[in-house]
Design a protein around this motif. Sequence first.
Motif, mmCIF file in Angstrom:
data_model
loop_
_atom_site.group_PDB
_atom_site.id
_atom_site.type_symbol
_atom_site.label_atom_id
_atom_site.label_comp_id
_atom_site.label_asym_id
_atom_site.label_seq_id
_atom_site.Cartn_x
_atom_site.Cartn_y
_atom_site.Cartn_z
ATOM 1 N N THR A 1 -2.825 -0.163 13.114
ATOM 2 C CA THR A 1 -1.989 0.597 12.190
ATOM 3 C C THR A 1 -1.489 -0.310 11.077
ATOM 4 O O THR A 1 -1.610 -1.541 11.159
ATOM 5 C CB THR A 1 -0.785 1.214 12.920
ATOM 6 N N VAL A 2 -0.905 0.303 10.043
ATOM 7 C CA VAL A 2 -0.354 -0.463 8.924
ATOM 8 C C VAL A 2 1.014 0.095 8.558
ATOM 9 O O VAL A 2 1.257 1.307 8.656
ATOM 10 C CB VAL A 2 -1.297 -0.421 7.699
ATOM 11 N N SER B 1 3.704 -0.406 5.251
ATOM 12 C CA SER B 1 3.774 -1.029 3.941
ATOM 13 C C SER B 1 4.505 -0.124 2.957
ATOM 14 O O SER B 1 4.674 1.069 3.197
ATOM 15 C CB SER B 1 2.358 -1.319 3.424
ATOM 16 N N SER B 2 4.900 -0.725 1.869
ATOM 17 C CA SER B 2 5.433 0.017 0.727
ATOM 18 C C SER B 2 5.114 -0.796 -0.516
ATOM 19 O O SER B 2 4.994 -2.033 -0.463
ATOM 20 C CB SER B 2 6.938 0.244 0.859
ATOM 21 N N ALA C 1 2.207 -5.896 3.142
ATOM 22 C CA ALA C 1 1.714 -4.997 4.191
ATOM 23 C C ALA C 1 1.693 -5.731 5.522
ATOM 24 O O ALA C 1 1.456 -6.944 5.578
ATOM 25 C CB ALA C 1 0.310 -4.490 3.850
ATOM 26 N N GLN D 1 -2.200 4.966 3.020
ATOM 27 C CA GLN D 1 -2.266 4.172 4.249
ATOM 28 C C GLN D 1 -3.251 4.720 5.272
ATOM 29 O O GLN D 1 -3.731 3.975 6.125
ATOM 30 C CB GLN D 1 -0.866 4.029 4.844
ATOM 31 N N ASP D 2 -3.548 5.992 5.242
ATOM 32 C CA ASP D 2 -4.603 6.531 6.103
ATOM 33 C C ASP D 2 -5.974 6.346 5.471
ATOM 34 O O ASP D 2 -6.961 6.109 6.163
ATOM 35 C CB ASP D 2 -4.351 8.018 6.382
ATOM 36 N N VAL E 1 2.306 4.926 0.629
ATOM 37 C CA VAL E 1 2.283 5.718 1.867
ATOM 38 C C VAL E 1 1.099 6.668 1.887
ATOM 39 O O VAL E 1 0.414 6.826 2.910
ATOM 40 C CB VAL E 1 3.606 6.503 2.021
ATOM 41 N N ILE F 1 0.859 -1.187 0.000
ATOM 42 C CA ILE F 1 0.000 0.000 0.000
ATOM 43 C C ILE F 1 0.888 1.228 0.000
ATOM 44 O O ILE F 1 1.794 1.358 0.833
ATOM 45 C CB ILE F 1 -0.911 0.018 1.247
#
Length: 463
Positions: free
Chosen positions: A442-443, A445-446, A451, A405-406, A402, A400
Amino acid sequence: MTERGDLAEPVRGRIDANGLLVEADAILLRLQLNCGGQESGPLAVPQLADLCRLSQRLGMNLSRPVQAAYDDYTIDMWAETRIDLDDENRAIRLVIKDWSEYPTAAMDRVEDARERDFDQLKGRGSIRTDSALRVVSMRLPGALPGGESEIGQALLDIFDVIPPSGHSKLLEAVAERQPIRGQRVRQKHQDQYLFHLEGQPLIDNLGHFSGYRFMVERDDQDVDNPALEEMEPGKLISQNLFGSQLGPALRQPLGKIIANAETIGSKLEGPLRGDYASYAKDIASAGRHLLDLVNDLSDLEAIQRPGFSVAEDDIDLVDLAHRSAGLLAVKAADHQMRIDVPDKELEQPAQGEFRRTLQILVNLIGNAIRYSPDGSVIKIRTTEKDGQAAITVSDQGDGIAVEDQDRIFEKFERLGRSGDGGSGLGLFISRRLANAMGGSLTVASSPGQGATFTLTLPARDQD
């Protein structure tokens, strides 16, 4: 351990007019205790209890095969009832002439455990009563109190019926042997617990009414919440539309559609053209999607209701990792995926509601299966730091960005994906539930690196 076959001597017991096991040979008493009963308490073996009650009601001796189970064992018996003519209250003398005890198949135990976990995940339990509405067995949703101590009590001594319905309406349905739909009740001595009861009358082999089997669902609506009482009537109906009206009304027909479609698609009723079987499986899949959406909307309504709160259960995140992985094992196997869980010998105590934590983990693992390539591995790990217990779910998917991610924790957000079976509500609901339990979701990932979702909850000291 008793070998399969005839007993050297019959096993005997005596049940009084109130259903109490007042006399019992050692082997019968052992079964009584293992089934959650007490010495000189109500007979706790459901099929034996039903047989004795039927014999008392008909005033005649009966004999039939009976099956019981406890722990990892199943018992097949041939039981006979004999009315005690010397007792004016018509006590029953129980004679068991055959007793075959053997270990329950391991797969049966796994399937039973998975079924119980599904019930807990969905906030469901079950109650079985006799014809006088006395509880024969009881399992409330999740880790809520109630169970063995209620065996033998009258249902209406355990629950209060919530208006506008009353005891008289419930008893009228029982007297007419009618199904009981959407009955709201409150557990006595546990005022914070509200439930919906859905009951079906039971008929024995002779065509006589023998009690009810109830499905019990947790009702998160707080009938005494002042914030709700101050709301305008029209707004109150809108706010509670799914939880109290549409949700229960939709679940039953959707459940029947899914069950019938799966029966057709599996060709259990006979041969079927291949394309028709495929259509049936598509219908079942669509039904499950709609049912998931109904459940998501009900949860969404619940967490946005004023005064929403969660239970404070003592839980073990390692145990919940195994339970959630078990619930999704079949789905993962369909994609040749492996769910790597912590060693069963480990423990990670935490504080949070059992059912809601299980719900979050099932959502995270389900998402990992949905968005990861076939043949990949999903890893679940637990840790503790600074008074917080944590459990992580890591996948090998596309990852996901950056900037997204929210967004994935927002309501109805699916990052432009369509046709994947998701509703866009799972992560929003999961984060709200985590926050309600004093934790977080929270997560990290890149893109291209998978993730890792982390659920934290307040840690609990190990005993």
